[in-house]
Design a protein around this motif. Sequence first.
Motif, short mmCIF file in Angstrom:
data_model
loop_
_atom_site.label_atom_id
_atom_site.label_comp_id
_atom_site.label_asym_id
_atom_site.label_seq_id
_atom_site.Cartn_x
_atom_site.Cartn_y
_atom_site.Cartn_z
N ASP A 115 0.83 -1.10 0.17
CA ASP A 115 -0.02 0.01 0.12
C ASP A 115 0.78 1.34 -0.03
N VAL A 116 1.06 1.95 -1.20
CA VAL A 116 1.94 3.03 -1.10
C VAL A 116 1.64 4.15 -0.35
N SER A 117 0.39 4.29 0.08
CA SER A 117 -0.07 5.22 0.85
C SER A 117 0.29 5.18 2.32
N GLN A 118 0.89 3.99 2.66
CA GLN A 118 1.53 3.81 4.06
C GLN A 118 2.98 3.67 3.86
N ASP A 119 3.61 4.01 2.72
CA ASP A 119 5.16 4.15 2.63
C ASP A 119 5.64 5.29 2.46
N ASP A 120 6.79 5.62 3.20
CA ASP A 120 7.12 7.35 3.03
C ASP A 120 8.02 7.14 1.99
N ARG A 121 8.42 6.33 1.40
CA ARG A 121 9.39 6.27 0.18
C ARG A 121 8.75 6.48 -0.89
N PHE A 122 7.36 6.36 -0.97
CA PHE A 122 6.44 6.56 -2.23
C PHE A 122 6.65 8.28 -2.51
N VAL A 123 6.69 8.56 -3.47
CA VAL A 123 6.77 9.97 -3.86
C VAL A 123 5.49 10.23 -4.97
N PRO A 124 4.30 10.59 -4.86
CA PRO A 124 3.20 10.93 -5.58
C PRO A 124 3.69 11.95 -6.71
N ARG A 125 3.11 11.90 -8.04
CA ARG A 125 3.52 12.82 -8.88
C ARG A 125 2.22 13.72 -9.12
N ASP A 126 2.49 15.31 -9.41
CA ASP A 126 1.42 16.04 -9.20
C ASP A 126 0.84 15.97 -10.66
N ALA A 127 1.56 15.54 -11.60
CA ALA A 127 0.83 15.35 -12.96
C ALA A 127 0.15 14.04 -13.20
N PRO A 128 -1.05 14.23 -13.89
CA PRO A 128 -1.90 13.07 -13.93
C PRO A 128 -1.06 11.73 -14.30
N SER A 129 -1.28 10.64 -13.89
CA SER A 129 -0.36 9.43 -14.18
C SER A 129 -1.47 8.14 -14.04
N THR A 130 -0.85 7.09 -14.41
CA THR A 130 -1.51 6.05 -14.11
C THR A 130 -1.54 5.80 -12.54
N PRO A 131 -2.96 5.52 -11.91
CA PRO A 131 -3.34 5.41 -10.39
C PRO A 131 -1.98 4.20 -9.85
N ILE A 132 -1.36 4.13 -8.74
CA ILE A 132 -0.81 3.27 -8.24
C ILE A 132 -1.25 3.11 -6.75
N ALA A 133 -1.40 1.88 -6.52
CA ALA A 133 -1.84 1.68 -5.00
C ALA A 133 -0.68 0.63 -4.32
N SER A 134 -0.08 -0.19 -4.96
CA SER A 134 0.84 -1.14 -4.78
C SER A 134 1.99 -1.33 -5.94
N MET A 135 3.31 -1.81 -5.43
CA MET A 135 4.24 -1.93 -6.36
C MET A 135 5.20 -2.84 -5.94
N ILE A 136 6.01 -3.22 -6.95
CA ILE A 136 7.39 -4.15 -6.59
C ILE A 136 8.33 -3.11 -7.54
N CYS A 137 9.57 -3.11 -7.05
CA CYS A 137 10.70 -2.50 -7.85
C CYS A 137 12.04 -3.30 -7.60
N VAL A 138 12.62 -3.47 -8.42
CA VAL A 138 14.04 -4.36 -8.45
C VAL A 138 15.01 -3.57 -9.12
N PRO A 139 16.29 -3.68 -8.70
CA PRO A 139 17.37 -2.95 -9.20
C PRO A 139 17.93 -3.87 -10.65
N LEU A 140 18.27 -3.04 -11.46
CA LEU A 140 19.11 -3.73 -12.72
C LEU A 140 20.60 -3.48 -12.26
N LEU A 141 21.22 -4.73 -12.05
CA LEU A 141 22.49 -5.03 -11.65
C LEU A 141 23.47 -5.44 -12.66
N ALA A 142 24.68 -4.56 -13.16
CA ALA A 142 25.49 -5.27 -14.09
C ALA A 142 26.93 -4.98 -13.46
N GLY A 143 27.26 -6.35 -13.53
CA GLY A 143 28.80 -6.46 -12.90
C GLY A 143 28.62 -5.96 -11.26
N GLY A 144 27.71 -6.29 -10.65
CA GLY A 144 27.34 -5.73 -9.46
C GLY A 144 26.82 -4.40 -9.22
#
Length: 349
Positions: A115-144
């Motif tokens: 629930d992004v509304s309960q996570d301080d890391r989530f930064v909503p955008r002022d501009a209209p965008s696709t609504p986001i309620a939950s998410m997963i985010c992973v790093p792209l690691l090349a050579g560590g």
Amino acid sequence: MWPSAIATCRSSAIRTREAMAGRPEQLPRILFEIGKTIGGSRDLPAMMSRISELATELVGADATSIMLLDSQGERLMAKAAHGLRVGRLDGVSFAVGEGVAGWVVQRGEPARIDDVSQDDRFVPRDAPSTPIASMICVPLLAGGRPIGVMTATSQRTGAFDQADLEMLAFVAQTIALDVENARLRKLTVTDPLTGCYNREYLHMQLPARLREAEDHGTPLSVAMIDVDHFKDVNDAYGHAVGDRVLTVVADRLRAAIRGRDVLVRYGGEEFVALLPDTDLAAARDIGERMRAKLEENPVHAEGQSIDVRVSVGVARARPGESAQDVVGRADAAMYAAKRAGRNRVEVAP
């Protein structure tokens, strides 16, 4: 799939198979398509767009995006997406450490937020965008080393579980090294600020494109685009804002042209678009689309809202005409647009 991807992902694949036990039969098909896309594409934006589409299906997301670090390693810039509203990538970026994506790339760790509304890391955008309620985010690691992030979002809270996170991490690990290698190859012919091809690329490609068009009897047109009053932007707001404006201009120009067209940063605030299989009337229509794309919304940078306009000149290559001459005629048409009041398209005779 490339051997490098297979080697890097062996342990992750084992964890992924365990996590995905009992998942739908479509899983092997999607993973096969991902491997085929990586192995068969030399077009980095097309590859990332297709991967985003497949990942969206794989984890049941509403949208998936890929962001890469800029050349200074300071900001994540959106490069590809599937499922987002039109124009969502226009100017989307996060500083390292900013938002969920910035947190992930800074630490090289994945994040799952029910629930992004309960996570301080989530930064909503002022501009209209696709609504986001939950998410997963992973790093792209090349050579560590983190080079970007891959993010899947949903309009529903609690849409993703640990298996989804493992699956997205597997895809990210699979593509990361190939994305980095493709990006390094492209750097030699790419403008680092805007991601457009550079002038050297134009000098290499345009003569060959002209010969090909003449051999096949197909039209080829060139558009010269110049940002109106750009010096005033630099003088009023500084070069950092000016650079941001150029980045947004390039993004909007790319959104206005077709997949087969080529956008080049010619120098300063000037861009060139190569328009294959395009006669003069169609080239003028594309020029008008580019002009309108800049006019429809201001550019937001460093707290400023800046109206940006462009003047466009288009020219169709004549039989036997040199690259220098056709670009020169497009340039002359662009200056005619300037003299006629700017924010317009003029056609070379």
